[in-house]
Each structure stands twice: as C-alpha cells, then as structure tokens.
Design an enzyme around this catalytic site. Structure first.
Site, short mmCIF file in Angstrom:
data_model
loop_
_atom_site.label_atom_id
_atom_site.label_comp_id
_atom_site.label_asym_id
_atom_site.label_seq_id
_atom_site.Cartn_x
_atom_site.Cartn_y
_atom_site.Cartn_z
N GLY A 1 0.81 -1.35 -0.02
CA GLY A 1 0.16 -0.21 -0.01
C GLY A 1 1.00 1.13 0.08
O GLY A 1 2.02 1.06 -0.29
N ASN A 2 0.36 2.36 0.32
CA ASN A 2 1.14 3.55 0.36
C ASN A 2 0.33 4.74 1.37
O ASN A 2 -0.48 4.20 1.96
CB ASN A 2 1.15 4.22 -0.88
CG ASN A 2 -0.22 4.70 -1.47
OD1 ASN A 2 -0.90 5.56 -0.87
ND2 ASN A 2 -0.42 3.98 -2.64
N TYR A 3 1.02 5.55 1.66
CA TYR A 3 0.74 6.64 2.72
C TYR A 3 -0.58 7.40 2.47
O TYR A 3 -0.91 8.05 3.26
CB TYR A 3 1.67 7.41 3.30
CG TYR A 3 3.13 6.60 3.86
CD1 TYR A 3 2.82 5.96 5.02
CD2 TYR A 3 4.08 6.63 2.99
CE1 TYR A 3 3.79 5.02 5.62
CE2 TYR A 3 5.25 6.09 3.66
CZ TYR A 3 5.03 5.44 4.85
OH TYR A 3 6.05 4.69 5.45
N SER A 4 -1.25 7.34 1.20
CA SER A 4 -2.31 8.18 1.03
C SER A 4 -3.50 8.07 1.93
O SER A 4 -4.05 6.94 2.32
CB SER A 4 -3.02 7.96 -0.39
OG SER A 4 -4.15 8.99 -0.66
N ALA B 1 -3.62 7.53 -5.13
CA ALA B 1 -2.10 6.97 -5.20
C ALA B 1 -2.34 5.63 -5.47
O ALA B 1 -2.38 4.73 -4.58
CB ALA B 1 -1.34 7.22 -4.00
#
Ligand code: PMT
Length: 402
Positions: free
Chosen positions: A208-211, A276
């Site tokens: 995943g990512n930090y969005s 993102a």
C-alpha cells in the site's frame, strides 16, 4: 438570478411563519417556481390556503393527500429542486435534520434533496443559544448546508436577543447571490479517485502507500459545493464524505478502482485522478497467511492497469481529465511527461520535498499545469482551499470552451 429556479420553501412551526408568506411572494416576484412544504405544526401558524394562493401550487404537508390518496414523492421533489430553503426553521426541525429523523414530509424531502440547502433559524434567544441547537447547526454546516444567521432584536416572547428569522428581503438576496456566483459546475458529473490502493499478498498483508484520501475527499466536497454530481471512487481510507451530492464507491485494489472508474467514465464530464494507485501488484495472492521460513523470499509483481492513461485513451471531446503527480525529484519534467503520456488536460504536481505537501497532512502545496500552457502555483494551504482553487480552474476551462 432566481428566474426559472425551482425552490422548495419549507415552513415549520414558528411564529415567524407569518413572514414566509411575504418571502414566498418575493421569490415568485423574482421569477422562481416555488413549492411549499409545510410541517404539521407550521400549519398552526399559517394557513396552506394563503401559501397555495401565493405560489399557485397546492401546498404539500403530508406524504399522502387524504381524500385522493395521492402520494407525494419526496425523492422526485428533492430532484426537482434547485434549492431547498427552510424558513423559518425551528430548533426541533434543525435537530431532526441534523440527526436524520425523517418523521415528516419536510425532513424526508431534505434527506432526499441533492440541491443546496439554506436554513433560516427562528426561535427564542435561549433556545438559539442552547448548546444542543448550536451543535445541531454545526452538524448541518458540516453536511454542506448553509445557515442564514438569525438577526438580533425583539422576539415574540418580548425578550430581546438573537433568534429572529432574517428578513425575507435579505434571504432572497442571499439566494440570488448564491446563484449568481456559486455552482460553476452545476449540471456536470465529476468522477474522482482518492486514497491508496491495497494490493493483497496474503489474507493479512498488502502493498500500500501513505495516502489518507484527504486531498481527494476535499476535491469531492469542493466539486459538490460547486454544484456537480460527484462519484467518488475511494481506496481504503478513514475519511468520510459529507455532501449529499457525493456518491461514494469503495474499492481496495487498483483493478477494482479501474473497473469502478471505467463503469462511470462515459457519463462523466470531469475526471480527477487523485488516488495514489499502486503501479504493481503481487503476481499471486496466497489464500493462507505466509509463514516465516527463515529463507529469503522473493515477491514477484505484475503491472497494474494505468487508470488515468486508459481514461486519456477513451477521452472524448468535452471531457476534462485531471491527473496528479507526486514527485520526489525532477518534479516539473516528470509531471509534464505524465500529462503527455496520459493525455491529461491538467496535472496537479505536489512534491515530497515541500513541507506541508503530499500524503496525510491537512495542507498541500501544488503547481497546476494546464495542457493549454498555463502554470499556476498554489502556496501551502489547507487541502480544502487547494481543492476549491483546482475546481475554479476546471470551471474556468469549461467557461472558456463554451
Ligand atoms: O490522500 P492524501 O494523503 O491527501 O495525499 C494526496 C496525494 C499525495 C495522494 C495526492 O495529492 C497525489 O499526489 N495523488 C497522486 C499520487 C500518485 O501516485 O501519482 P503518480 O505520479 O503515481 O500517478 C500519476 C497519475 O496517474 C495520478 O493521477 C494517479 O492517480 C494516476 N495513476 C497512477 C497509477 C495507476 N496505475 N493508475 C493511475 O490512474
């Protein structure tokens, strides 16, 4: 500005209901088409005959007309309206609206209404100042409704204070100004992606990512505020949408986001790709939790579809496509390349090198680059304000094309 506008005038049980007759007359004089919806206690203060004579339409109060059995559809009414104005609004109706208690035709219509809502409270000063009334008004504001502050003066109780319904002339002026300046995206359908995507590795792990979704949700609110119908395709986030004109579709992976976006794109005037999206996903997803073996493990990745690029390929005349670029180096060059490759009309560049920009924070600092040549720098400010600026640029794009 009110000429031809469909306005629902909601009247509730307050002595200020007598002013509603004059308010109705002013709206009609301005050329608005007005449908009065009155609560049962509103009828104790002003007769429907007066109101139907002025509006030229039967007044709606109940879900059914008793003698004919005719059903009044709150859904149709909500869709018909360009604005819902509740004047006077009692503490009781305000409380019901804030908490979704749809026990009469007016509050039910309010819950179905996609148009902007204006609320003109009228009550005694202590009722108005009460913490619960103020809390309910704050809730209504947070849903995107507009509160027309009551005036200060002598009240029906003969006490003096804040609680008098604003004068009809002033209310009409507020509506007039609203239609004049706001809602540059009225009649447009906007598709927005927000948040991260999660690409499953096994039942408990993902890439995943930090969005956080904050930027995308701020855009959705700003577009709805500007009068658009919004479809918000959201990855896994904890933020919540507020405006009733936002239809949210939850997804998890890039492929799910791709499918949800393509299902909507044909009917869309503006697409804003703020999510993102993970560019890669694990080639295989384990059905069971992967165990630690002590050995080195290799995760093979396959490319995800590029959603924005696919929209760019399918874009037809009249559609506006906006992408975002989150960069860490060679920011402008990379952003321009993405705009070109994905056939975007605008690219919103944010850089992780700027303080207060990008993931998770409540602010952003962006440069909006238009395919047509302009480049606008928006200084670091709340994402809500950045979103409003971007929406204005998109509205300007359509205004220049018309
Ligand atoms: O959610 P917040 O915490 O508020 O943070 C906001 C944000 C930083 C996520 C947002 O401002 C932002 O920059 N979003 C785009 C981030 C990004 O991943 O950009 P990108 O350079 O990888 O992608 C370029 C464009 O293509 C983007 O519009 C992206 O949505 C789109 N894309 C990318 C990959 C892919 N497979 N499909 C896509 O549609």
């Amino acid at each position: 500005m009110l000429k031809g506008k469909h306005i629902i005038l909601g009247i509730t049980g307050s002595i200020a209901a007598y002013k509603a007759a004059y308010l109705l007359r002013l709206l009609i004089k301005q050329g608005a088409e007005v449908q009065v919806v009155i609560t049962p206690s509103g009828k104790e203060f002003i007769t429907p005959v007066t109101l139907s004579s002025l509006s030229g339409k039967p007044v709606i109060s109940e879900f059914f007309t008793a003698n004919t059995g005719e059903w009044h559809s709150h859904v149709d009414l909500g869709l018909w309206a360009d604005a819902l104005l509740i004047a006077p609004a009692t503490a009781s109706t305000i409380g019901k609206m804030a908490h979704g208690i749809a026990d009469n035709m007016l509050v039910t219509t309010y819950l179905s209404c996609k148009a902007p809502v204006f609320i003109a409270p009228a009550m005694d000063l202590d009722m108005y100042a009460h913490a619960s009334t103020q809390h309910n008004l704050d809730l209504l504001r947070s849903y995107g409704n507009r509160i027309i502050e009551p005036a200060t003066g002598e009240l029906a109780s003969h006490l003096t204070g804040k609680g008098r319904m604003e004068e009809p002339e002033k209310i009409v002026e507020i509506l007039d100004r609203f239609f004049e300046t706001a809602q540059p995206l009225r009649g447009k359908r906007v598709l927005i992606t927000a948040g991260p995507t999660y690409e499953k590795i096994d039942p408990v792990r993902f890439i995943g990512n930090y969005s956080s979704g904050k930027m995308g949700f701020a855009l959705a609110e700003a577009c709805a505020e500007a009068g658009a119908e919004v479809v918000l395709v959201a990855g896994p986030v904890s933020v919540k949408e507020k405006h009733t004109a936002i239809h949210r579709v939850d997804v998890e992976s890039a492929v799910e986001m791709y499918n949800a976006v393509l299902a909507e794109y044909d009917r869309t005037d503006v697409a804003i790709m703020c999510a993102a999206v993970a560019d890669y996903a694990p080639e295989t997803v384990s059905d069971v939790k992967l165990k630690r073996t002590g050995e080195e493990r290799v995760l093979r990745l396959k490319p995800n579809p590029d959603i924005a690029a696919e929209l760019g390929r399918r874009k037809r005349a009249g559609q506006c496509l906006v992408g975002f670029a989150l960069e860490t180096n060679d920011e402008e060059a990379n952003a321009r390349l993405k705009m070109e490759k994905k056939n975007l009309d605008f690219i919103v560049l944010n850089s992780l090198r700027d303080a207060g920009a990008g993931f998770r924070c409540d602010t952003n600092k962006v440069t909006v680059i238009a395919r047509e040549g302009s480049e606008v720098e928006i200084p670091c400010k709340p994402k809500t304000e950045v979103a409003a600026d971007i929406v204005n640029m998109v509205a300007g794009y359509f205004a220049n094309k018309d």
